[in-house]
Design an enzyme around this catalytic site. Structure first.
Site, mmCIF file in Angstrom:
data_model
loop_
_atom_site.group_PDB
_atom_site.id
_atom_site.type_symbol
_atom_site.label_atom_id
_atom_site.label_comp_id
_atom_site.label_asym_id
_atom_site.label_seq_id
_atom_site.Cartn_x
_atom_site.Cartn_y
_atom_site.Cartn_z
ATOM 1 N N ASN A 1 0.796 -1.228 0.000
ATOM 2 C CA ASN A 1 0.000 0.000 0.000
ATOM 3 C C ASN A 1 0.826 1.275 0.000
ATOM 4 O OD1 ASN A 1 -2.617 1.548 0.514
ATOM 5 N ND2 ASN A 1 -1.410 2.095 2.312
ATOM 6 N N TYR B 1 2.769 9.488 -11.341
ATOM 7 C CA TYR B 1 1.860 8.702 -10.503
ATOM 8 C C TYR B 1 1.013 7.731 -11.324
ATOM 9 C CZ TYR B 1 -1.748 7.534 -7.093
ATOM 10 O OH TYR B 1 -2.616 6.859 -6.290
ATOM 11 N N LYS C 1 1.037 3.466 -11.573
ATOM 12 C CA LYS C 1 -0.150 2.655 -11.304
ATOM 13 C C LYS C 1 -0.527 1.797 -12.512
ATOM 14 C CE LYS C 1 -0.437 4.016 -7.097
ATOM 15 N NZ LYS C 1 -0.089 3.089 -6.003
#
Length: 245
Positions: free
Chosen positions: A88, A153, A157
């Site tokens: 996470n 970012y 992902k």
């Protein structure tokens, strides 16, 4: 749902990560909280006095394979197993392409992607020996659509999704399931700092009419870690109120 199992949660000291930690503890798991600093890990542990016998804290450099392997081995020594890895930990940015430095780009890639690889490798080695396990990584709603700034970012992902699907295929023979959770807009520290009128505007654009709570994301992590998802692997589960559906 997780009675007798052991989980490692990176980025587990606050926000979504801390919600995952609490959800796993409430469902019977032993949990190792992973943070960037001893101080933040200790603070998180202090908030969970009822589970003192089932929690521990570690703070390795998540991009250092030796440090991660040593820390995960300590978790196994304490609890006997490592059944679940929740990848996470992560960091975002909104920097324009024209202003990005290579250093900032590398920082985001290292924590959001390289650390996922390093931790998954270390956990998988333990899980293979014991006959199986579960790896779950935090993706994002922007992993499908990108975002108008801060390109590092969504890039990481997108990569987490690819890593998830590839590892699911590779590790299935070792009885290791690999999935990801892609949160939408979620009420974390960053969201709490926004004016209420802006939060209301954001909520209005989400079909379910509200932003997500950390517990919403933790519930998805609980499902994917549990035996209820025993035939689920290679999935990126979107938890976003249909915001990007």
């Amino acid at each position: 749902m997780l009675q007798g199992k052991t989980a490692i949660v990176t980025g587990g000291t606050r926000g979504i990560g801390f919600a995952i930690v609490k959800k796993y503890l409430e469902n019977g798991a032993n949990v190792a909280i992973v943070g960037s600093r001893k101080e933040s890990v200790d603070k998180a542990l202090e908030q969970l006095p009822d589970y003192a016998d089932r929690i521990m804290g570690i703070w390795p450099d998540l991009c250092d394979p030796d440090a991660v392997a040593e820390s995960f081995a300590a978790v196994k020594e304490r609890f006997g197993r490592v059944d679940i890895l929740a990848n996470n930990a992560g960091v975002s940015s909104r920097t324009s392409l024209y202003d990005y430095t290579v250093e900032e780009f590398d920082k985001i890639v290292n924590l959001n992607l390289k650390a996922v690889f390093v931790c998954s490798q270390a956990a998988a080695r333990i899980m293979k020996e014991q006959g199986g396990g579960v790896i779950i990584s935090t993706s994002s709603m922007v992993s499908l659509y990108g975002q108008p700034s801060g390109c590092a970012y969504p890039t990481t992902k997108f990569a987490v999704n690819g890593l998830t699907k590839s590892l699911a295929r590779e590790l299935a023979k070792d009885h290791i399931r690999v999935n990801a959770v892609a949160p939408g807009v979620t009420k974390t520290d960053m969201m709490s700092a926004l004016p209420q009128e802006l939060v209301d505007k954001i909520s209005a654009g989400i079909p379910l009419g509200r932003v997500g709570e950390p517990e919403d994301i933790a519930n998805a992590y609980l499902y994917l870690a549990s035996d209820l998802a025993s035939y689920v692997t290679g999935v990126v589960l979107h938890v976003d109120g249909a915001a990007m559906t």
